[in-house]
Write an enzyme that holds these catalytic residues in place. Structure first.
Site, mmCIF file in Angstrom:
data_model
loop_
_atom_site.group_PDB
_atom_site.id
_atom_site.type_symbol
_atom_site.label_atom_id
_atom_site.label_comp_id
_atom_site.label_asym_id
_atom_site.label_seq_id
_atom_site.Cartn_x
_atom_site.Cartn_y
_atom_site.Cartn_z
ATOM 1 N N ASP A 176 0.852 -1.182 0.000
ATOM 2 C CA ASP A 176 0.000 0.000 0.000
ATOM 3 C C ASP A 176 0.898 1.247 0.000
ATOM 4 O O ASP A 176 1.784 1.353 -0.837
ATOM 5 C CB ASP A 176 -0.954 -0.042 1.198
ATOM 6 C CG ASP A 176 -2.066 0.995 1.124
ATOM 7 O OD1 ASP A 176 -3.046 0.771 0.393
ATOM 8 O OD2 ASP A 176 -1.940 2.041 1.794
ATOM 9 N N TYR A 309 -3.129 10.733 1.662
ATOM 10 C CA TYR A 309 -3.875 11.033 0.452
ATOM 11 C C TYR A 309 -3.968 12.507 0.077
ATOM 12 O O TYR A 309 -4.327 12.825 -1.053
ATOM 13 C CB TYR A 309 -5.296 10.466 0.576
ATOM 14 C CG TYR A 309 -5.294 8.965 0.650
ATOM 15 C CD1 TYR A 309 -5.153 8.207 -0.504
ATOM 16 C CD2 TYR A 309 -5.383 8.305 1.866
ATOM 17 C CE1 TYR A 309 -5.122 6.822 -0.454
ATOM 18 C CE2 TYR A 309 -5.353 6.918 1.932
ATOM 19 C CZ TYR A 309 -5.228 6.185 0.770
ATOM 20 O OH TYR A 309 -5.183 4.821 0.828
ATOM 21 N N HIS A 358 -5.049 -7.611 0.030
ATOM 22 C CA HIS A 358 -4.232 -6.401 0.095
ATOM 23 C C HIS A 358 -3.326 -6.371 1.321
ATOM 24 O O HIS A 358 -2.256 -5.773 1.281
ATOM 25 C CB HIS A 358 -5.174 -5.196 0.109
ATOM 26 C CG HIS A 358 -4.497 -3.880 -0.014
ATOM 27 N ND1 HIS A 358 -3.824 -3.482 -1.149
ATOM 28 C CD2 HIS A 358 -4.379 -2.847 0.872
ATOM 29 C CE1 HIS A 358 -3.348 -2.264 -0.973
ATOM 30 N NE2 HIS A 358 -3.653 -1.857 0.242
#
Length: 380
Positions: A176, A309, A358
């Site tokens: 990630d 982000y 993930h």
């Protein structure tokens, strides 16, 4: 300066959490009460009950505190990290970097096999010293006091951290956000990083693709491009919010433990594999809740979103290839495509796996450990 650190959450903080959980006000269920509209009320209410009556933070705190922890300030930011040394004198230092909505908790099940391989049926020649930092803004590395926490900046900070610890040669691994940070450590310290290992891929394929280029892909690669398209249409909302309004979002998540729980569990349901399986059937409830607790206890929902982000980074510019050997372990959920990863990375190992999601270290710790051992075996 590096200072010893120990997690010691005041009982008053835990009492406050218990009160909030006791007084939870859940929303009315939407028609169908299923995952198509978000986290179902029926499912979440059961997990909240377990959090309130069955989960033991003090047990989790003791598990974390069983490993040496430290803090140091680099580039104006406090960095919290685990530093677990192997008893094997020839062990290779290795940095493990988590992502969002994860934490250092992701790696608890791989610490033993990586630092003490003999005890887990492996060879002493595969031992690692582990450095497991919390990303800036996450957990006890939060909050942040300034902007600009791009992945390349974090990579430079990790390189400085390893320098302070006295490590001249080391590897890096992550998924990630950690999968984006790890190659940046190699770019920042190419003379010191012997290898980069990521689960997923070091960078995403370009999207969308022209029809001619799409048709040149293998069926597996076409499936991955198709799933990127589905993600952009059906799952991109959390990125839109966290990348534009992390502060507004933070008020709800920092004030409501159930809000924080639901926000994170939405992604664990979507990103574990297979997606139709409930996350607690893949990862234990206790481990899921301990990960959530690191966000809740530190109040870092906003700063984690901001670092993860909301930072402006150059889009579309090709990054320097560090020349450091790089491996990708691509699980069934992931969407990495080797030909695109090779543009910026020296890919020497690529392992496509038909299962797993993930959260590699949480879902498939044995497979991850095996792949990491095999990759670095030739680089020591």
């Amino acid at each position: 300066m590096i200072e010893p650190f120990r997690i010691d959450i005041p009982q008053s903080t835990l009492d406050d959490l218990a009160t909030r959980l006791e007084n939870t006000r859940l929303s009315a269920a939407l028609p169908g009460d299923d995952w198509d509209t978000g986290v179902p009320v029926s499912w979440l209410s059961e997990l909240v009950d377990y959090w309130r009556t069955g989960y033991d933070w003090r047990k989790a705190e003791a598990e974390l505190n069983a490993y040496p922890q430290f803090t140091t300030t680099i580039d104006g930011q406090q960095i919290h990290f685990l530093h677990v040394k192997s008893a094997e004198p020839e062990a290779l230092p290795l940095v493990l970097t988590h992502g969002w909505p994860g934490s250092i908790v992701e790696f608890l099940d791989v610490i033993g096999p990586l630092t003490d391989p003999v005890a887990y049926g492996g060879s002493s020649a595969d031992a690692f010293h582990l450095v497991i930092p919390a990303l800036p803004g996450f957990g006890f590395s939060g909050p942040v006091s300034d902007s600009g926490w791009s992945t390349d900046r974090v990579g430079r900070v990790w390189a400085e951290l390893m320098n302070r610890l006295g490590y001249e040669r080391y590897g890096v691994q992550g998924g990630d956000i950690g999968g984006a940070v790890s190659p940046e450590v190699a770019r920042a310290a190419k003379d010191h990083v012997v290898g980069v290992h990521v689960n997923g891929a070091p960078g995403l394929p370009p999207f969308p693709l022209a029809d001619e280029e799409f048709n040149s892909l293998t069926p597996l690669e076409q499936d991955r491009i198709g799933r990127i398209a589905t993600f952009m249409q059906a799952e991109f909302g959390y990125i839109s919010i966290q990348s534009t309004r992390p502060q507004t979002l933070a008020y709800g998540l920092v004030d409501s433990p159930v809000g924080q729980l639901a926000w994170i569990m939405d992604k664990f349901r979507a990103w574990t594999h297979p997606a139709e399986t409930l996350p607690e059937e893949i990862i234990s409830k206790d481990r899921l809740l301990t990960n959530v607790m690191l966000y809740w206890l530190t109040g870092t929902a906003g700063s984690a979103a901001y670092v993860g982000y909301a930072q402006q980074q150059a889009w579309g510019a090709t990054k320097e290839n560090s020349g450091v050997p790089t491996a990708a372990l691509v699980f069934a959920h992931d969407v990495g495509i080797r030909r695109y990863a090779e543009v910026e990375n020296t890919i020497t190992r690529w392992n496509d796996v038909d299962h797993g999601g993930h959260f590699a270290a949480l879902e498939e710790p044995e497979l991850l450990v095996t792949d990491v051992r095999e990759f670095f075996r030739t680089l020591r």
